[in-house]
Every structure is written in structure tokens, then in C-alpha cells.
Design a protein around this motif. Structure first.
Motif, PDB file in Angstrom:
ATOM      1  N   SER A 237       0.848  -1.193   0.000  1.00 58.78           N
ATOM      2  CA  SER A 237       0.000   0.000   0.000  1.00 58.78           C
ATOM      3  C   SER A 237       0.881   1.240   0.000  1.00 58.78           C
ATOM      4  CB  SER A 237      -0.910   0.021   1.232  1.00 58.78           C
ATOM      5  OG  SER A 237      -1.808  -1.069   1.215  1.00 58.78           O
ATOM      6  N   GLY A 238       0.327   2.357  -0.446  1.00 60.33           N
ATOM      7  CA  GLY A 238       1.057   3.627  -0.421  1.00 60.33           C
ATOM      8  C   GLY A 238       1.924   3.865  -1.642  1.00 60.33           C
ATOM      9  N   TRP A 239       1.820   3.009  -2.634  1.00 59.33           N
ATOM     10  CA  TRP A 239       2.541   3.159  -3.900  1.00 59.33           C
ATOM     11  C   TRP A 239       1.501   3.437  -4.974  1.00 59.33           C
ATOM     12  CZ3 TRP A 239       3.124   1.987  -8.897  1.00 59.33           C
ATOM     13  CH2 TRP A 239       4.386   2.090  -9.495  1.00 59.33           C
ATOM     14  N   GLU A 240       1.582   4.607  -5.631  1.00 63.13           N
ATOM     15  CA  GLU A 240       0.585   4.981  -6.628  1.00 63.13           C
ATOM     16  C   GLU A 240       1.271   5.398  -7.925  1.00 63.13           C
ATOM     17  OE1 GLU A 240      -2.296   7.850  -5.381  1.00 63.13           O
ATOM     18  OE2 GLU A 240      -2.392   7.081  -3.320  1.00 63.13           O
ATOM     19  N   ASP A 241       0.689   4.970  -9.052  1.00 61.92           N
ATOM     20  CA  ASP A 241       1.159   5.489 -10.341  1.00 61.92           C
ATOM     21  C   ASP A 241       0.966   7.005 -10.352  1.00 61.92           C
ATOM     22  OD1 ASP A 241       1.854   3.056 -11.676  1.00 61.92           O
ATOM     23  OD2 ASP A 241      -0.278   2.636 -11.958  1.00 61.92           O
ATOM     24  N   ASN A 242       1.987   7.723 -10.812  1.00 62.15           N
ATOM     25  CA  ASN A 242       1.839   9.170 -10.984  1.00 62.15           C
ATOM     26  C   ASN A 242       2.691   9.620 -12.157  1.00 62.15           C
ATOM     27  OD1 ASN A 242       4.566  10.248  -9.820  1.00 62.15           O
ATOM     28  ND2 ASN A 242       3.797   8.932  -8.172  1.00 62.15           N
ATOM     29  N   ILE A 243       2.413  10.792 -12.673  1.00 63.15           N
ATOM     30  CA  ILE A 243       2.973  11.232 -13.940  1.00 63.15           C
ATOM     31  C   ILE A 243       4.481  11.457 -13.877  1.00 63.15           C
ATOM     32  CG2 ILE A 243       2.690  13.736 -13.643  1.00 63.15           C
ATOM     33  CD1 ILE A 243       1.478  13.688 -16.537  1.00 63.15           C
ATOM     34  N   GLU A 244       5.034  11.624 -12.659  1.00 67.70           N
ATOM     35  CA  GLU A 244       6.479  11.794 -12.515  1.00 67.70           C
ATOM     36  C   GLU A 244       7.158  10.520 -12.014  1.00 67.70           C
ATOM     37  OE1 GLU A 244       7.814  15.544 -10.821  1.00 67.70           O
ATOM     38  OE2 GLU A 244       5.810  16.373 -11.107  1.00 67.70           O
ATOM     39  N   ASP A 245       6.385   9.491 -11.745  1.00 68.32           N
ATOM     40  CA  ASP A 245       6.908   8.190 -11.311  1.00 68.32           C
ATOM     41  C   ASP A 245       7.801   8.311 -10.080  1.00 68.32           C
ATOM     42  OD1 ASP A 245       6.889   5.424 -11.598  1.00 68.32           O
ATOM     43  OD2 ASP A 245       8.740   5.397 -12.766  1.00 68.32           O
ATOM     44  N   ASP A 246       7.397   9.163  -9.148  1.00 65.99           N
ATOM     45  CA  ASP A 246       8.097   9.304  -7.868  1.00 65.99           C
ATOM     46  C   ASP A 246       7.347   8.509  -6.804  1.00 65.99           C
ATOM     47  OD1 ASP A 246      10.132  10.930  -8.768  1.00 65.99           O
ATOM     48  OD2 ASP A 246       9.094  12.797  -8.285  1.00 65.99           O
ATOM     49  N   HIS A 247       8.083   7.717  -6.032  1.00 62.31           N
ATOM     50  CA  HIS A 247       7.441   6.839  -5.049  1.00 62.31           C
ATOM     51  C   HIS A 247       8.247   6.799  -3.759  1.00 62.31           C
ATOM     52  CE1 HIS A 247       4.913   5.500  -8.376  1.00 62.31           C
ATOM     53  NE2 HIS A 247       6.031   5.352  -9.076  1.00 62.31           N
ATOM     54  N   PRO A 248       8.144   7.828  -2.920  1.00 59.73           N
ATOM     55  CA  PRO A 248       8.894   7.823  -1.661  1.00 59.73           C
ATOM     56  C   PRO A 248       8.508   6.630  -0.783  1.00 59.73           C
ATOM     57  CG  PRO A 248       7.969  10.012  -2.125  1.00 59.73           C
ATOM     58  CD  PRO A 248       7.352   9.055  -3.095  1.00 59.73           C
ATOM     59  N   SER A 249       9.517   5.947  -0.280  1.00 59.01           N
ATOM     60  CA  SER A 249       9.268   4.788   0.573  1.00 59.01           C
ATOM     61  C   SER A 249       8.634   5.185   1.898  1.00 59.01           C
ATOM     62  CB  SER A 249      10.577   4.024   0.818  1.00 59.01           C
ATOM     63  OG  SER A 249      11.142   3.594  -0.407  1.00 59.01           O
ATOM     64  N   ARG A 250       8.689   6.454   2.216  1.00 56.81           N
ATOM     65  CA  ARG A 250       8.061   6.974   3.428  1.00 56.81           C
ATOM     66  C   ARG A 250       6.591   6.550   3.524  1.00 56.81           C
ATOM     67  NH1 ARG A 250       4.483   8.301   6.048  1.00 56.81           N
ATOM     68  NH2 ARG A 250       3.854  10.293   6.917  1.00 56.81           N
ATOM     69  N   TRP A 251       5.899   6.413   2.403  1.00 60.44           N
ATOM     70  CA  TRP A 251       4.464   6.139   2.405  1.00 60.44           C
ATOM     71  C   TRP A 251       4.135   4.654   2.262  1.00 60.44           C
ATOM     72  CZ3 TRP A 251       2.323  10.429   3.918  1.00 60.44           C
ATOM     73  CH2 TRP A 251       2.872  11.656   3.544  1.00 60.44           C
ATOM     74  N   ILE A 252       5.130   3.821   2.020  1.00 57.67           N
ATOM     75  CA  ILE A 252       4.864   2.429   1.659  1.00 57.67           C
ATOM     76  C   ILE A 252       4.711   1.544   2.897  1.00 57.67           C
ATOM     77  CG2 ILE A 252       5.896   0.384   0.566  1.00 57.67           C
ATOM     78  CD1 ILE A 252       7.004   2.225  -1.578  1.00 57.67           C
TER      79      ILE A 252
END
Length: 543
Positions: free
Chosen positions: A524-539
Motif C-alpha cells: 500500500s502507499g505506492w501509486e502510479d503518478n505522472i512523474e513516477d516518484d514513489h517515496p518509501s516513506r508512504w509504503i
């Protein structure tokens, strides 16, 4: 979490044909209870933000261990980071940030405005030769500091209120400034450890960080391990105990490791794998719109055949983007005739158009394009007896190789002889930055959602302007756009600048990227986004 990973690995194993014994080995390997295993496609150059080579994999690691004044939410929204709030002056040229009281480095020392002043000066220090220094050029005197014309102390940043307030002066209003601050060029650096250790301040024995994680292990070309930073102001909301970033330049090997349960996320799987992955593990296979351009750089330096505009135009004309996008890449890229990608905010992309000697548009007529390309090369002095010889450099992946081989075959009917030279990503980019190529593969992913982020790569003297393209008219339009307050007028000026560069065949626009990731569906906390940034802080891992 370990049980969840085991169930996920078992499903993947059945899909990929692994034996139960190899599956058992994959899931019984020791792991921290909530550690994310993430495959990245290159090696980090340094934890010193002034020494970064520009790979998207570096951004992923750095956004986990450092934090700027603002940060990204999972969907890309900008949130407060080291700053709790900020004010912007009426003229748009002064930003005043209030730093949070509970901001701490991983050694417990407070993060202060002085650390931002130091970090930004460090990045712009000519002695550090940062390729990304130009990102801070909107700040007063940044360019002059970076070129050595002014001392570091003249940079338009200031610490006030005993380090609790950070003030930035801009040369003109900059609509994308807050977005820029999510990039690692805007991160602070710990002045207290630099003063103690000098350039060794980023060695693992000395390093302190202010993000959600802090590094504990670095095995070159293998992995970097980080653990949760207990001093992070939101540490109680960080679900992961740590992250392991596995360096995997072979995308197919990365897919195999993901399917074996060794990785929770694999970034940028090979395009050739998409149909199979989508069929066998659809819930794990992600592909989404992405602000990125895949292009070939021309070397504009004297002594290279591509310094001749006739050669550049001929080579550009002969490239069949539709074949590359659909037949070679299986639809996992979109063909492109522009450098700035489609989807950029408040911008209309400027597509290249090909013309014959009489000015007639022949963009959609491949036979006419090839005839015109041959004519141009003959005018430039090349023939069957005296063929055009080129060195085409690319960084080592299967898909880059496929594209390079395809493009060289598209040039062969023109009598062009191509030497293909490949190297791993860090070496490749260092080599082309030094100008040792005729044509080179490059890619650019948006650091912020604004056309300026792409057009900056064509400005004279910019570190990531690998081909040393220089056009005074383009530079003038770029500077005019930077000083234009009205957003519609600014849009028109930037569009004119790109159109000029495309008419000049500054580079070969080839493809628009899409993001391609494999993600454990238990995350959870990993979302497709237009800049493809995925901070592990939210995962986090679902129970």
C-alpha cells in the motif's frame, strides 16, 4: 509481512515455473521484518547531492534519505516537508519558509536554515562541478556564484530567527519553484558534519540524513541498505523498518528476481516483457503515463560530423519512430517528434516537421524523407566512396541495444557506417558529458512538471547539455521566458524556443516514456503518478 511475501512469492513461482525448492530458498532468506526490497537500474554516484549523475534511480534513493522544504505525497501532490508553511511576496520573488521545530538529522542535531544555506551553496560551488547546479539558477546570483563570478556568500538565500526561517530571493517569479524544491538539488546538507569530516562527510561511518531513512550499508554494484531514521519527525508514521536498493541493470534479471519473490518492486522492467507479465501477473504489472523523453544527442562540437546541420537533418529524417515504438518496443513507448513530452502543464508540444528542398512537408512520406536525407549527405560531402562514419553510444540494456541496432540499420541505406559503443549507465553519461561521441542515447525524466525542465538541457553551458548545443536565439528566448510573468505569454515564448531547436535539429526526439514497474500487490502507499516518484516513506505491507 514475511508470510504475506511468502504467499506472493508462491504465486509468482507457479506463474514462472520455479521449483518448490528454489521458492523455499527465496522466501527463507533472512530479512528484516518490514524491509522493502527494491530493484533500481543503476548505481548511486554519491550521497553528496552535488555529485549526482542524473539517474532516476538516484532520485529514488535520495528522496528516501533526505527531505527538502517540501515533499511529495504518493500521488505527487506537494506537501510540507522540513518547512511547515511558507509565504510568497506579492511580486513572486521572495519565498519565506518556516522550518519545523522537530526537524532533526539522524544524529539528533537540529535541521536549520543554515543547513539549507550551506547545502545550496555547496551545490553551486564551482569546485564541486555539479551537473545539476543550473536547477537553482532562479535564485538571485546563483548563476554568477556557480561560474565563480561571485563568492558563495552572494547567493540569494538567508537564515533568520536563529535558523528557524529560510528566505529565498528569486531573480524573477518562477511558477514551478515549489515543484523544483522536491528535487534533490533543493535538499539541505549537514553543515556540522561537513565541517568535521570535509568531503568524507557522506562516508557511511560519518553520514547523517534528515529523511525518513538513513543508510547503513553500501556494496558497490550490489545494494544499498537504509533503515528507518528514529529522529525523523514522522517516524511513528513510517511503516517500513528499512529499504534495500538492489542495483540491477539487466532488466530481465530484475524481472526474474521479482517473480522469485526476492524483490517487492522492480523499476523499469524491459518493454519486451510487458505482454507476458500483463498476462501472467496483471495485478503486479504497472504501466502509466510518464513525463519523459527518450532521445538521441548530436555532438555539436567542432570536429564531429554532426556539427554539420545537413548531417543532423539527414539522420533525423531517416529515423522511423513508429517502427521503434510499436514493432521493436511493443507499444511500451509512444513515438515522439518533440523534445518536451506530451502532457506537460500549460504547454503545446512542438512537433518536428520534415521538409524537402522546396519547403514541402514530407513528414509522413518515408520515401521522400530518405531521398531528401541522401541529398543532404551528398551536399555535406559524403558518398559511397567517402561514407559518413559515426560512433553511436548507448548505456547497457537490452532495449537500448535494440533501438541502437534498429536506428543504425535505418541509417545504413544512406551509406552511414555506425560503430556501436555501450557502457553501464554511470560510465556512459560521464563519457558523453566529456564529448566523446558523435551520437548518443539519452533520456530525460521531468524533475518538475514544466517545459522549462526540458528546454534547460538545450541552453548553452548547461551541464546536462551533452551535445554542447549552442544557439544564441534559443538562449535569448529561454531567458525571455524566464522573465515573463504572464503564463500565457511565457507558454508562447517557450513553444517558440522549442520550435527553433527542433528546426535546428538540435537532437533526435524519438520516444515518449511510459513508466513500467512491477509492484507486489500486497503493498500500500505506492501509486502510479505522472512523474513516477514513489517515496518509501508512504509504503507499507498489507496484513
Amino acid at each position: 509481512m514475511i508470510a504475506n511475501r511468502a504467499r506472493w512469492a508462491r504465486r509468482l513461482a507457479l506463474a514462472s515455473g520455479l521449483t518448490l525448492s528454489s521458492l523455499a530458498a527465496a522466501i527463507s532468506a533472512p530479512a528484516m521484518a518490514e524491509t522493502l526490497d527494491l530493484g533500481v537500474t543503476g548505481e548511486l554516484a554519491s550521497f553528496d547531492t552535488s555529485q549526482i549523475s542524473g539517474g532516476v534511480w538516484e532520485s529514488q534513493i535520495l528522496m528516501d534519505v533526505y527531505e527538502g522544504l517540501v515533499k511529495n505525497a504518493p500521488d505527487g501532490e506537494i506537501l510540507p516537508g522540513m518547512a511547515t508553511d511558507w509565504e510568497v511576496s506579492e511580486d513572486g520573488k521572495t519565498y519565506t519558509f518556516s522550518l519545523r521545530e522537530d526537524a532533526r538529522w539522524s544524529d539528533g542535531e537540529p535541521v536549520t536554515a543554515e543547513d539549507f544555506v550551506f547545502g545550496w551553496r555547496h551545490l553551486l560551488d564551482p569546485a564541486n562541478a555539479s551537473k545539476y547546479a543550473y536547477m537553482l539558477y532562479p535564485v538571485v546570483n546563483a548563476r554568477e556564484v556557480n561560474t565563480g563570478e561571485l563568492p558563495l556568500e552572494e547567493l540569494g538565500v538567508e537564515s533568520r530567527d536563529d535558523g528557524r526561517t529560510f528566505v529565498v530571493q528569486l531573480t524573477q517569479p518562477t511558477p514551478y519553484f515549489l515543484q523544483l524544491l522536491t528535487h534533490y538539488t533543493g535538499y539541505p546538507q549537514p553543515q556540522h558534519t561537513f565541517e568535521e569530516y570535509g568531503r568524507d562527510y557522506v562516508d557511511l561511518d560519518n553520514i547523517v540524513t534528515n529523511g525518513a531513512f538513513t543508510p547503513t550499508e553500501w556494496i558497490s554494484q550490489s545494494r544499498i541498505t537504509v533503515v528507518k531514521n528514529p529522529e525523523y519527525y514522522e517516524a511513528d508514521q513510517v511503516a517500513l523498518d528499512g529499504v534495500r536498493y538492489h542495483t540491477i541493470e539487466d532488466r530481465n534479471a530484475g524481472v526474474s528476481r521479482f517473480r522469485a519473490g526476492e524483490l517487492d518492486i522492480m523499476t523499469e522492467y524491459s518493454s519486451s516483457m510487458y505482454p507476458l507479465l500483463k498476462e501472467e501477473i496483471p495485478e503486479a504489472t504497472h504501466m502509466a503515463t510518464y513525463l519523459g523523453s527518450y532521445y538521441y544527442v548530436f555532438n555539436h562540437r567542432d570536429g564531429h560530423p554532426t556539427a554539420d546541420p545537413r548531417v543532423r537533418e539527414a539522420l533525423n529524417m531517416a529515423v522511423r519512430r513508429d517502427v521503434i515504438a510499436q514493432q521493436i518496443m511493443g507499444g511500451t513507448f509512444q513515438k515522439s517528434l518533440s523534445f518536451v513530452p506530451d502532457g506537460i502543464d500549460h504547454y503545446q508540444v512542438q512537433n518536428t516537421s520534415f521538409e524537402d528542398a522546396d519547403g514541402n512537408d514530407i513528414t509522413d512520406d518515408m520515401n521522400a524523407r530518405m531521398a531528401r536525407a541522401k541529398q543532404l549527405l551528398e551536399e555535406a560531402g559524403y558518398s559511397q566512396e567517402s561514407p559518413l562514419e559515426l560512433r553511436l553510444r548507448y548505456n547497457t540494456t537490452d532495449e537500448h541495444k535494440k533501438i541502437a541496432v534498429a536506428v543504425s540499420s535505418m541509417w545504413r541505406p544512406l551509406g552511414v557506417e555506425v560503430e556501436l559503443v555501450n557502457a553501464e549507465a554511470t560510465v556512459h553519461y560521464q563519457t558523453i558529458a566529456e564529448g566523446d561521441f558523435d551520437v548518443a542515447r539519452a533520456g530525460w525524466i521531468a524533475d518538475y512538471n514544466d517545459a522549462e525542465n526540458f528546454l534547460a538541457l538545450l541552453r548553452s553551458g548547461v551541464g546536462n547539455n551533452y551535445g554542447a548545443y549552442a544557439n544564441e536565439e534559443f538562449d535569448a528566448l529561454y531567458d525571455q521566458a524566464a522573465a515573463t510573468l504572464d503564463l500565457d505569454e511565457r507558454k508562447a515564448v517557450m513553444e517558440s524556443a522549442e520550435a527553433l531547436a527542433m528546426d535546428d535539429d538540435a537532437l533526435i526526439p524519438m520516444l515518449y516514456y511510459v513508466s513500467r514497474n512491477l509492484v507486489n500487490p500486497k503493498i500500500s502507499g505506492w501509486e502510479d503518478n505522472i512523474e513516477d516518484d514513489h517515496p518509501s516513506r508512504w509504503i507499507s505491507f498489507d496484513e
